[in-house]
Design a protein around this motif. Structure first.
Motif, PDB file in Angstrom:
ATOM      1  N   HIS A 165      -2.313  -0.267 -13.546  1.00  0.00           N
ATOM      2  CA  HIS A 165      -0.910  -0.092 -13.164  1.00  0.00           C
ATOM      3  C   HIS A 165      -0.416  -1.329 -12.416  1.00  0.00           C
ATOM      4  CE1 HIS A 165      -1.698   4.028 -14.251  1.00  0.00           C
ATOM      5  NE2 HIS A 165      -2.606   4.127 -13.303  1.00  0.00           N
TER       6      HIS A 165
ATOM      7  N   CYS B  64      -9.646  -1.449  -0.291  1.00  0.00           N
ATOM      8  CA  CYS B  64      -8.443  -0.995  -0.986  1.00  0.00           C
ATOM      9  C   CYS B  64      -8.132  -1.918  -2.166  1.00  0.00           C
ATOM     10  CB  CYS B  64      -7.272  -0.934  -0.012  1.00  0.00           C
ATOM     11  SG  CYS B  64      -5.767  -0.206  -0.719  1.00  0.00           S
TER      12      CYS B  64
ATOM     13  N   CYS C  36      -0.683  -1.147  -8.671  1.00  0.00           N
ATOM     14  CA  CYS C  36      -2.049  -1.349  -8.177  1.00  0.00           C
ATOM     15  C   CYS C  36      -2.408  -2.838  -8.168  1.00  0.00           C
ATOM     16  CB  CYS C  36      -3.050  -0.573  -9.027  1.00  0.00           C
ATOM     17  SG  CYS C  36      -3.003   1.223  -8.785  1.00  0.00           S
TER      18      CYS C  36
ATOM     19  N   CYS D  53       0.823  -1.213   0.000  1.00  0.00           N
ATOM     20  CA  CYS D  53       0.000   0.000   0.000  1.00  0.00           C
ATOM     21  C   CYS D  53       0.856   1.262   0.000  1.00  0.00           C
ATOM     22  CB  CYS D  53      -0.948   0.004   1.196  1.00  0.00           C
ATOM     23  SG  CYS D  53      -2.306  -1.164   1.059  1.00  0.00           S
TER      24      CYS D  53
ATOM     25  N   CYS E 235      -7.917  -0.897  -6.063  1.00  0.00           N
ATOM     26  CA  CYS E 235      -6.690  -1.113  -6.836  1.00  0.00           C
ATOM     27  C   CYS E 235      -6.938  -1.982  -8.064  1.00  0.00           C
ATOM     28  CB  CYS E 235      -5.613  -1.746  -5.951  1.00  0.00           C
ATOM     29  SG  CYS E 235      -4.834  -0.570  -4.818  1.00  0.00           S
TER      30      CYS E 235
ATOM     31  N   CYS F 239       1.178   6.016  -7.167  1.00  0.00           N
ATOM     32  CA  CYS F 239      -0.028   6.697  -7.655  1.00  0.00           C
ATOM     33  C   CYS F 239       0.171   8.206  -7.690  1.00  0.00           C
ATOM     34  CB  CYS F 239      -1.234   6.361  -6.778  1.00  0.00           C
ATOM     35  SG  CYS F 239      -1.932   4.723  -7.039  1.00  0.00           S
TER      36      CYS F 239
ATOM     37  N   MET G  11      -6.532   8.907  -9.584  1.00  0.00           N
ATOM     38  CA  MET G  11      -6.013   7.966  -8.598  1.00  0.00           C
ATOM     39  C   MET G  11      -6.357   8.368  -7.166  1.00  0.00           C
ATOM     40  SD  MET G  11      -4.711   5.972 -10.782  1.00  0.00           S
ATOM     41  CE  MET G  11      -4.046   4.778  -9.663  1.00  0.00           C
TER      42      MET G  11
ATOM     43  N   CYS H 113      -7.781   5.667  -4.858  1.00  0.00           N
ATOM     44  CA  CYS H 113      -6.753   4.642  -4.648  1.00  0.00           C
ATOM     45  C   CYS H 113      -5.728   5.140  -3.627  1.00  0.00           C
ATOM     46  CB  CYS H 113      -6.089   4.297  -5.974  1.00  0.00           C
ATOM     47  SG  CYS H 113      -5.008   2.853  -5.901  1.00  0.00           S
TER      48      CYS H 113
ATOM     49  N   HIS I  43      -7.580  -0.384 -11.561  1.00  0.00           N
ATOM     50  CA  HIS I  43      -6.505   0.288 -12.297  1.00  0.00           C
ATOM     51  C   HIS I  43      -5.566  -0.736 -12.927  1.00  0.00           C
ATOM     52  CE1 HIS I  43      -7.867   3.992 -10.431  1.00  0.00           C
ATOM     53  NE2 HIS I  43      -7.897   3.338  -9.284  1.00  0.00           N
TER      54      HIS I  43
ATOM     55  N   ASP J  53      -5.142   3.494  -0.049  1.00  0.00           N
ATOM     56  CA  ASP J  53      -3.789   2.994   0.246  1.00  0.00           C
ATOM     57  C   ASP J  53      -3.341   3.474   1.624  1.00  0.00           C
ATOM     58  OD1 ASP J  53      -3.294   1.573  -2.122  1.00  0.00           O
ATOM     59  OD2 ASP J  53      -2.365   3.296  -3.113  1.00  0.00           O
TER      60      ASP J  53
ATOM     61  N   CYS K 136       2.226   1.566  -3.500  1.00  0.00           N
ATOM     62  CA  CYS K 136       1.161   1.974  -4.419  1.00  0.00           C
ATOM     63  C   CYS K 136       0.822   3.449  -4.215  1.00  0.00           C
ATOM     64  CB  CYS K 136      -0.064   1.078  -4.203  1.00  0.00           C
ATOM     65  SG  CYS K 136      -1.379   1.287  -5.425  1.00  0.00           S
TER      66      CYS K 136
ATOM     67  N   CYS L 180      -0.690  -4.416  -5.244  1.00  0.00           N
ATOM     68  CA  CYS L 180      -1.325  -3.965  -4.010  1.00  0.00           C
ATOM     69  C   CYS L 180      -2.649  -4.701  -3.803  1.00  0.00           C
ATOM     70  CB  CYS L 180      -1.548  -2.452  -4.063  1.00  0.00           C
ATOM     71  SG  CYS L 180      -2.134  -1.754  -2.504  1.00  0.00           S
TER      72      CYS L 180
END
Length: 122
Positions: A101, A92, A104, A34, A96, A41, A50, A53, A99, A57, A37, A107
């Motif tokens: 990424h 969370c 993410c 987290c 995540c 982010c 983001m 997120c 997304h 996080d 991330c 996470c």
């Protein structure tokens, strides 16, 4: 003033935090994921996208760290805190998952693993 111990049928006496070793590992890994991330982010091109997120996080890392500390001091509220932590980790992780990424995705995986470990204790 001695170290408080818990009696386990299979293992005899053990330190309170030893009983929750799997959860402690999951909490620490989730907290690290987290935090990573969160940081990543903040560096994304569209930070506004983001925002949720990033917020979750922080919430998740904080509750994981708090529960980790509570376990280490053998808090009488471990079960209740684990329930709250499971809910935050799941929220969370779900955010995540929205997304693409890589940070993410990692996470989300750590959050869901931690949520499950928390539920096993709660």
């Amino acid at each position: 003033m001695g170290v408080q111990r818990i009696r386990s049928k299979q293992e005899g006496f053990q330190l309170a935090h030893e009983q929750h070793q799997e959860l402690l590992t999951a909490l620490h890994e989730c907290m690290e994921a987290c935090n990573h991330c969160f940081d990543a982010c903040l560096k994304e091109e569209n930070v506004k996208m983001m925002a949720e997120c990033i917020r979750l996080d922080r919430e998740c890392a904080d509750i994981c760290g708090f529960l980790e500390a509570a376990i280490s001091r053998n808090s009488p509220f471990i079960s209740q805190l684990a329930q709250v932590c499971a809910e935050v980790c799941e929220a969370c992780g779900e955010e995540c998952r929205r997304h693409d990424h890589e940070h993410c995705k990692k996470c989300a995986e750590a959050c869901m693993k931690c949520a499950e470990a928390c539920r096993n204790v709660a």
